[in-house]
Write a protein that holds these residues in place. Sequence first.
Motif, PDB file in Angstrom:
ATOM      1  N   ALA A  97      31.710  43.679  40.188  1.00 33.92           N
ATOM      2  CA  ALA A  97      32.745  43.202  39.270  1.00 33.92           C
ATOM      3  C   ALA A  97      33.839  42.449  40.018  1.00 33.92           C
ATOM      4  O   ALA A  97      34.320  41.395  39.558  1.00 33.92           O
ATOM      5  CB  ALA A  97      33.335  44.382  38.511  1.00 33.92           C
ATOM      6  N   LEU A  98      34.197  42.979  41.168  1.00 24.23           N
ATOM      7  CA  LEU A  98      35.226  42.294  41.972  1.00 24.23           C
ATOM      8  C   LEU A  98      34.733  40.927  42.450  1.00 24.23           C
ATOM      9  O   LEU A  98      35.460  39.926  42.403  1.00 24.23           O
ATOM     10  CB  LEU A  98      35.608  43.160  43.180  1.00 24.23           C
ATOM     11  N   ILE A  99      33.481  40.916  42.913  1.00 30.34           N
ATOM     12  CA  ILE A  99      32.908  39.635  43.377  1.00 30.34           C
ATOM     13  C   ILE A  99      32.888  38.630  42.232  1.00 30.34           C
ATOM     14  O   ILE A  99      33.269  37.460  42.386  1.00 30.34           O
ATOM     15  CB  ILE A  99      31.474  39.859  43.899  1.00 30.34           C
ATOM     16  N   PHE A 100      32.435  39.121  41.095  1.00 31.33           N
ATOM     17  CA  PHE A 100      32.361  38.228  39.930  1.00 31.33           C
ATOM     18  C   PHE A 100      33.736  37.655  39.609  1.00 31.33           C
ATOM     19  O   PHE A 100      33.884  36.449  39.374  1.00 31.33           O
ATOM     20  CB  PHE A 100      31.827  39.029  38.741  1.00 31.33           C
ATOM     21  N   GLN A 101      34.721  38.553  39.623  1.00 28.89           N
ATOM     22  CA  GLN A 101      36.065  38.119  39.248  1.00 28.89           C
ATOM     23  C   GLN A 101      36.681  37.169  40.273  1.00 28.89           C
ATOM     24  O   GLN A 101      37.508  36.321  39.932  1.00 28.89           O
ATOM     25  CB  GLN A 101      36.967  39.340  39.091  1.00 28.89           C
ATOM     26  N   TYR A 107      40.158  34.822  32.691  1.00 26.28           N
ATOM     27  CA  TYR A 107      40.817  35.711  31.723  1.00 26.28           C
ATOM     28  C   TYR A 107      40.017  36.993  31.495  1.00 26.28           C
ATOM     29  O   TYR A 107      40.465  37.880  30.788  1.00 26.28           O
ATOM     30  CB  TYR A 107      41.007  34.991  30.390  1.00 26.28           C
ATOM     31  N   LEU A 108      38.842  37.028  32.014  1.00 23.48           N
ATOM     32  CA  LEU A 108      38.011  38.220  31.838  1.00 23.48           C
ATOM     33  C   LEU A 108      38.317  39.199  32.977  1.00 23.48           C
ATOM     34  O   LEU A 108      38.041  38.899  34.143  1.00 23.48           O
ATOM     35  CB  LEU A 108      36.529  37.813  31.864  1.00 23.48           C
ATOM     36  N   ASP A 109      38.891  40.346  32.630  1.00 23.44           N
ATOM     37  CA  ASP A 109      39.238  41.339  33.654  1.00 23.44           C
ATOM     38  C   ASP A 109      38.091  42.336  33.770  1.00 23.44           C
ATOM     39  O   ASP A 109      38.116  43.434  33.199  1.00 23.44           O
ATOM     40  CB  ASP A 109      40.544  42.039  33.275  1.00 23.44           C
ATOM     41  N   LEU A 110      37.083  41.918  34.491  1.00 23.64           N
ATOM     42  CA  LEU A 110      35.887  42.744  34.625  1.00 23.64           C
ATOM     43  C   LEU A 110      36.186  44.041  35.383  1.00 23.64           C
ATOM     44  O   LEU A 110      35.589  45.093  35.096  1.00 23.64           O
ATOM     45  CB  LEU A 110      34.800  41.947  35.351  1.00 23.64           C
ATOM     46  N   ALA A 111      37.116  43.948  36.332  1.00 25.11           N
ATOM     47  CA  ALA A 111      37.485  45.150  37.093  1.00 25.11           C
ATOM     48  C   ALA A 111      38.087  46.204  36.169  1.00 25.11           C
ATOM     49  O   ALA A 111      37.798  47.407  36.292  1.00 25.11           O
ATOM     50  CB  ALA A 111      38.467  44.764  38.196  1.00 25.11           C
ATOM     51  N   LEU A 112      38.873  45.758  35.234  1.00 25.48           N
ATOM     52  CA  LEU A 112      39.472  46.701  34.279  1.00 25.48           C
ATOM     53  C   LEU A 112      38.401  47.333  33.399  1.00 25.48           C
ATOM     54  O   LEU A 112      38.405  48.555  33.154  1.00 25.48           O
ATOM     55  CB  LEU A 112      40.498  45.960  33.416  1.00 25.48           C
ATOM     56  N   LEU A 113      37.473  46.509  32.939  1.00 26.24           N
ATOM     57  CA  LEU A 113      36.420  47.037  32.060  1.00 26.24           C
ATOM     58  C   LEU A 113      35.558  48.064  32.785  1.00 26.24           C
ATOM     59  O   LEU A 113      35.190  49.102  32.221  1.00 26.24           O
ATOM     60  CB  LEU A 113      35.554  45.873  31.557  1.00 26.24           C
ATOM     61  N   VAL A 114      35.257  47.776  34.039  1.00 27.05           N
ATOM     62  CA  VAL A 114      34.448  48.714  34.826  1.00 27.05           C
ATOM     63  C   VAL A 114      35.226  50.013  35.040  1.00 27.05           C
ATOM     64  O   VAL A 114      34.677  51.120  34.942  1.00 27.05           O
ATOM     65  CB  VAL A 114      34.050  48.063  36.164  1.00 27.05           C
ATOM     66  N   LEU A 122      42.739  40.942  47.136  1.00 31.74           N
ATOM     67  CA  LEU A 122      42.070  39.646  46.998  1.00 31.74           C
ATOM     68  C   LEU A 122      42.954  38.635  46.270  1.00 31.74           C
ATOM     69  O   LEU A 122      42.819  37.431  46.494  1.00 31.74           O
ATOM     70  CB  LEU A 122      40.745  39.814  46.239  1.00 31.74           C
ATOM     71  N   ALA A 123      43.827  39.133  45.414  1.00 29.74           N
ATOM     72  CA  ALA A 123      44.677  38.211  44.657  1.00 29.74           C
ATOM     73  C   ALA A 123      45.986  37.900  45.364  1.00 29.74           C
ATOM     74  O   ALA A 123      46.805  37.150  44.854  1.00 29.74           O
ATOM     75  CB  ALA A 123      44.969  38.793  43.281  1.00 29.74           C
ATOM     76  N   HIS A 124      46.175  38.513  46.521  1.00 35.13           N
ATOM     77  CA  HIS A 124      47.389  38.311  47.306  1.00 35.13           C
ATOM     78  C   HIS A 124      48.630  38.721  46.542  1.00 35.13           C
ATOM     79  O   HIS A 124      49.722  38.160  46.720  1.00 35.13           O
ATOM     80  CB  HIS A 124      47.509  36.861  47.778  1.00 35.13           C
ATOM     81  N   ASN A 125      48.454  39.743  45.695  1.00 28.59           N
ATOM     82  CA  ASN A 125      49.625  40.360  45.062  1.00 28.59           C
ATOM     83  C   ASN A 125      50.222  41.370  46.044  1.00 28.59           C
ATOM     84  O   ASN A 125      49.532  41.801  46.978  1.00 28.59           O
ATOM     85  CB  ASN A 125      49.209  41.112  43.797  1.00 28.59           C
ATOM     86  N   PRO A 126      51.475  41.777  45.801  1.00 27.23           N
ATOM     87  CA  PRO A 126      51.968  42.945  46.539  1.00 27.23           C
ATOM     88  C   PRO A 126      51.066  44.133  46.230  1.00 27.23           C
ATOM     89  O   PRO A 126      50.728  44.377  45.062  1.00 27.23           O
ATOM     90  CB  PRO A 126      53.380  43.153  45.998  1.00 27.23           C
ATOM     91  N   LEU A 127      50.635  44.836  47.251  1.00 28.25           N
ATOM     92  CA  LEU A 127      49.645  45.900  47.049  1.00 28.25           C
ATOM     93  C   LEU A 127      50.228  46.995  46.170  1.00 28.25           C
ATOM     94  O   LEU A 127      51.291  47.547  46.473  1.00 28.25           O
ATOM     95  CB  LEU A 127      49.224  46.486  48.406  1.00 28.25           C
ATOM     96  N   GLY A 128      49.561  47.287  45.092  1.00 23.73           N
ATOM     97  CA  GLY A 128      50.006  48.333  44.190  1.00 23.73           C
ATOM     98  C   GLY A 128      50.246  47.852  42.785  1.00 23.73           C
ATOM     99  O   GLY A 128      50.310  48.658  41.855  1.00 23.73           O
ATOM    100  N   MET A 129      50.390  46.572  42.611  1.00 22.61           N
ATOM    101  CA  MET A 129      50.646  46.040  41.263  1.00 22.61           C
ATOM    102  C   MET A 129      49.492  46.385  40.319  1.00 22.61           C
ATOM    103  O   MET A 129      49.683  47.061  39.306  1.00 22.61           O
ATOM    104  CB  MET A 129      50.815  44.530  41.319  1.00 22.61           C
TER     105      MET A 129
END
Lengths: 179, 403
Positions: free
Chosen positions: A35-39, A51-58, A86-93
């Motif tokens: 799912a992460l790879i796909f996203q 817009y598809l949050d596959l990680a959330l669905l999994v 992977l998204a370069h967000n602050p870790l934890g968001m």
Amino acid sequence: MPYSETSGDRIITSHQRGRVARFRAWVLVGVPFGALIFQAYVPLFYPPLAYLDLALLVTIYFAMMRHSAINGILVGCAMGLAQDALAHNPLGMYGISKTLVGFFAASIGVRIDVSQSFVRLLACVVFYVFHQFLFWLISRALLEKLVAFDWRQTLILSGFNAIVGLALFHFLDKLKDKD
Amino acid sequence: MDSLLNRFRSITVLLVVVVAQLILLAYSVKNPEGVRVIRLWAVTVVTPIAQIAETTRSTVWGVFHNYFDLRDARQQNHVIQAQRDQLKLENLYLKSELNTADRVKALAAFQKVSPSRYVAARIILTATTSASRIVILDRGSNSEVEKGMAVITPDGIVGKIIDAFPTASQALLVTDPEFAAGVVSQKNHVKGILHGAGSGKCRIDNVQTEEKVDEGEMFFTSGDDRIFPRGLPVGKADVVREGTQYKEILLYPSGLQAGPEEVLIVLAGVHAPIPAYEAPPPEQKVYLGPPVPQTKAEATTAALTTDADRLREHYEKLGKFENHKFGEGGVPNFNAAIPANAEPPVAAGTTTAPKTNAGTNSPPAVVKKPAAAGTATAPKTSAGTNSPPAAAEGSQASVPQNP
């Protein structure tokens, strides 16, 4: 008389125990990873799929089907942190958001029969909105990002994710361990 | 206490995890480089899978893309071929139209300058048998066409009307054996009768052998047949042979050489004079530039190409060497050895300049002059060289005495 276990993590009856889904190890590792790879990969070629949050669905699926809050928390935490990395967000968001989603999804899975399509669809919609709201809240409260919460877009995307989630859950049901 | 922890274990785990992530979030915000290792792990784990996926995708996509490209190329090829064929047909049609327009224009111009009255017609059909040379024209009696009228083009006569219907008419071509017309040659004014030969040729009969007809001489209608007005071109004599009583003259009718599609029917013919013969212009003096000068070596090698040439050269050398003139009596010594440095004669009556041999070991050049009659001169050698005089070396024969 139904068997009852009150361990804190699992408050299930014997009838509910029979509904606890078991998965092979490769499914528990491979599906979130896929799912992460796909996203991370597919939206490169088809941007609407961002817009598809596959990680959330999994996360929702494994949390609900495993009937274990701790499992849900760990899956959500791992998926969220990986997504942050992977998204370069602050870790934890995403980590915090998905951790909470995993916890509540597992809690619902324990109490409700989540094998029904409508329940799954509704759960996906609710948890998607909840996840987005949490993310917005964390961004605004902790990171002081002045972003607006677009309810309409969120609702539309929640429907889209719910439909995809329904199909995905149906597919993941096939990967359940029969034993 | 244990039961309490057990009861709220999940909540406890949730709180721990969330608090830990809050700390991580705060730390990553304050010190982004500090959590780089987590990102590194994530990227390191994901990247190989993404590379495999990308390689697979690009390979599969490339194969499909090439396949569809080829498929498209084939379809495009078909479309382009169809378009090309269509354009070819259109081009042929337009060329045909252009040719038709040109011919019609030529006919109109001819009609203007010619005193006769014509009606233009188109050949629409041909005879169904191969033996007869008959065509059907799209003009008939409604257009004043009558039997016996001449059919011509600006290039020459084509035939004559043998039947006229209201809207069409039949014409007998000049190549039909039944066809006959009076003709006269342009240069010598020899009269004859033109007949079709059955093939693409015509023959001219009734020309006496005594009469003079040149090959290539142009024939015109004489007007004697009262079908073709005088002065219409017929064709050039292609073959002129002498017969027992009459000449055998064959010609290709000039009116049919272009494969006529549009013709003129002579409604009212007016005789015209035979065009005067114009002799071809006399040969003019043509300037030729000087020939390319040949060097001595070129001239020699070019001239001496056979054994006879080489023998002749040898004898000439011998004669020079022995001061003998061939044809003036006496026999030279043909066995005398000629020194190798004896130069061959360049031209009779010329003197070659002595070569400079200073500082060289080569044999001296021989300066040769044609000896005057009655004198005997030994060949001169240049001094100051290491080689012996050429004339003395190996010379066994005495200098021949001229008679």
